[in-house]
Design a protein around this motif. Structure first.
Motif: not given
Length: 125
Positions: A5-12, A18-23, A112-125
């Motif tokens: 499970v990933e977390s920490g994504g967002g708009l920046v 940003l700091r992403l986590s993967c548990a 790599y075997d197991y994958w998380g669903q992912g977290t979106q990171v969006t960087v605006s200019s």
């Protein structure tokens, strides 16, 4: 089965951090490391960074060295990705995955075997 499970994504804004986590739900004898990959729209998935659970050896995509830092907390079965000086081209879905110990490369998705669903990171200019 292993769940990630990933977390920490967002708009920046560009230049931000940003700091992403993967548990991971559990570790197995067949995985020795955790990796981060990212995929931007219309592009292939690309390697970002990886870290071994035992001694914390790290691997980075050459283009991201100096801006991204991977770390781990073995007690929490969690891996982190600190991303600094973000650029619009860093916009992507970031996924973590478990690295198969029998594979000698850390840079390819097939290791790599197991994958998380992912977290979106969006960087605006």
């Amino acid at each position: 089965q292993v769940q990630l499970v990933e977390s920490g994504g967002g708009l920046v804004q560009a230049g931000g951090s940003l700091r992403l986590s993967c548990a991971t739900s559990r570790r197995t004898f067949s995985d020795d490391a955790m990796g981060w990959f990212r995929q931007a729209p219309g592009k292939e998935r690309e390697f970002v960074a990886a870290i071994t659970w035992s001694i914390g050896r790290t691997y980075y995509a050459d283009s991201l060295k100096g801006r991204f830092t991977i770390s781990k907390d073995n007690a929490k079965n969690t891996v982190y990705l600190q991303m600094n000086s973000l650029k619009p081209e860093d916009t992507a879905v970031y996924c973590c995955a478990t690295h198969r110990a029998s594979s000698t490369t850390y840079y390819r998705t097939y290791s790599y075997d197991y994958w998380g669903q992912g977290t979106q990171v969006t960087v605006s200019s």
